[in-house]
Design an enzyme around this catalytic site. Sequence first.
Site, mmCIF file in Angstrom:
data_model
loop_
_atom_site.group_PDB
_atom_site.id
_atom_site.type_symbol
_atom_site.label_atom_id
_atom_site.label_comp_id
_atom_site.label_asym_id
_atom_site.label_seq_id
_atom_site.Cartn_x
_atom_site.Cartn_y
_atom_site.Cartn_z
ATOM 1 N N ARG A 21 -14.383 17.363 33.516
ATOM 2 C CA ARG A 21 -15.326 17.186 32.408
ATOM 3 C C ARG A 21 -15.081 15.867 31.682
ATOM 4 O O ARG A 21 -15.874 14.932 31.759
ATOM 5 C CB ARG A 21 -15.224 18.375 31.432
ATOM 6 C CG ARG A 21 -16.384 18.485 30.432
ATOM 7 C CD ARG A 21 -16.275 17.574 29.230
ATOM 8 N NE ARG A 21 -15.059 17.781 28.450
ATOM 9 C CZ ARG A 21 -14.698 17.016 27.430
ATOM 10 N NH1 ARG A 21 -15.438 15.965 27.091
ATOM 11 N NH2 ARG A 21 -13.574 17.238 26.770
ATOM 12 N N HIS A 215 -5.255 10.380 24.729
ATOM 13 C CA HIS A 215 -5.732 9.293 25.579
ATOM 14 C C HIS A 215 -4.666 8.199 25.564
ATOM 15 O O HIS A 215 -3.898 8.078 24.608
ATOM 16 C CB HIS A 215 -7.069 8.762 25.075
ATOM 17 C CG HIS A 215 -8.205 9.705 25.327
ATOM 18 N ND1 HIS A 215 -9.295 9.384 26.097
ATOM 19 C CD2 HIS A 215 -8.402 10.988 24.926
ATOM 20 C CE1 HIS A 215 -10.113 10.412 26.157
ATOM 21 N NE2 HIS A 215 -9.599 11.399 25.454
ATOM 22 N N CYS A 246 -14.277 9.078 25.959
ATOM 23 C CA CYS A 246 -15.479 9.530 25.262
ATOM 24 C C CYS A 246 -16.571 8.459 25.345
ATOM 25 O O CYS A 246 -16.332 7.302 24.985
ATOM 26 C CB CYS A 246 -15.159 9.826 23.794
ATOM 27 S SG CYS A 246 -16.600 10.285 22.803
ATOM 28 N N ASN A 255 -7.725 9.577 29.696
ATOM 29 C CA ASN A 255 -6.761 10.535 29.163
ATOM 30 C C ASN A 255 -5.383 10.252 29.741
ATOM 31 O O ASN A 255 -5.242 9.543 30.731
ATOM 32 C CB ASN A 255 -7.164 11.958 29.579
ATOM 33 C CG ASN A 255 -8.535 12.343 29.078
ATOM 34 O OD1 ASN A 255 -9.531 11.729 29.422
ATOM 35 N ND2 ASN A 255 -8.595 13.365 28.266
#
Length: 321
Positions: A21, A215, A246, A255
């Site tokens: 995701r 992150h 993002c 991340n």
Amino acid sequence: MTQVTLEGFPERVRIVDVGPRDGLQAWPEPVPTDVKIAMINGLIAAGVPQLEVTSFVAPRAVPNMADAAEVMAAIDRSRGAELTALVPNARGAARAIGAKVDAMVVFLSASESHNQANVNCARDTSLAAAREIARMGQEAGVAVYGAIATAFGCPFEGNVPVSDILHVAKAYADCGITKISLGDTTGMATPRLVQERCRALAADLPQADIALHFHNTRGVGLACAYAGLQEGITRFEASVAGIGGCPFAPGATGNICTEDLVYLLHESGVETGIDLEALIGVAQRTETALGQKLPGQVMKAGPRLRAYGRDAVRSSRGDAA
């Protein structure tokens, strides 16, 4: 020799891989559905106990999540891994419940300006949506978790007060959401901030089960995870091969890398139940499938004690004078 856990560390932690995701939502090119399914099934086979597999958001907003239901339908669920999905509103929650997710993740930002940029509404509006999703989850028997973005800093407002984190966390708890993740949306976390926020939540909301989501924008993601371990945190979110970021936050990068985190944990004597070599294989296959070099380090170097034959590298041979 028996491996000893570093003093003060938990004996075991739960890893949540958010790569399918968070790792793919902002990928600059369309990611084929079969690539996502192969990644997810590979992670499950490697022993990852929980995955954030997709997001039930509007396809026009995040095109790479348009196949959410198709991905859910094709995942190998025989190994019992927990499959969660991000949901922004009641419509997304209904789709997620219909796709038989194990848990839904509601999200909002601790900072008002990032919430506006991320979901185009006020923070209180997002909280109202979270309450509705929590109600839907209770009626359907589907667990609901809560994520707090910009928990360590906002790209628009700078420092985010601890009081704002507590406000959102308590609002979650009031509607029955006690599994809460603190998201480091643009890599603004530091070990000091991790310590500060974990201790504040432990003092004011002791019933909360806190996860940390970092992150690696400024290169201190694993240092922040280490600080979380020292505070007794036992849930960490990471992304295979370090992909992610993002799409609605300037400067966001990947991340922290799942296999790098697992390596750190195992070398510190902390169990995860994950096969590191198998996880490295997933990372390498993901890199090949996406066609770009990815930032994971252990996927390149291998575990510390991986042995090589002498003929695997060139030798330096000097000639006698």
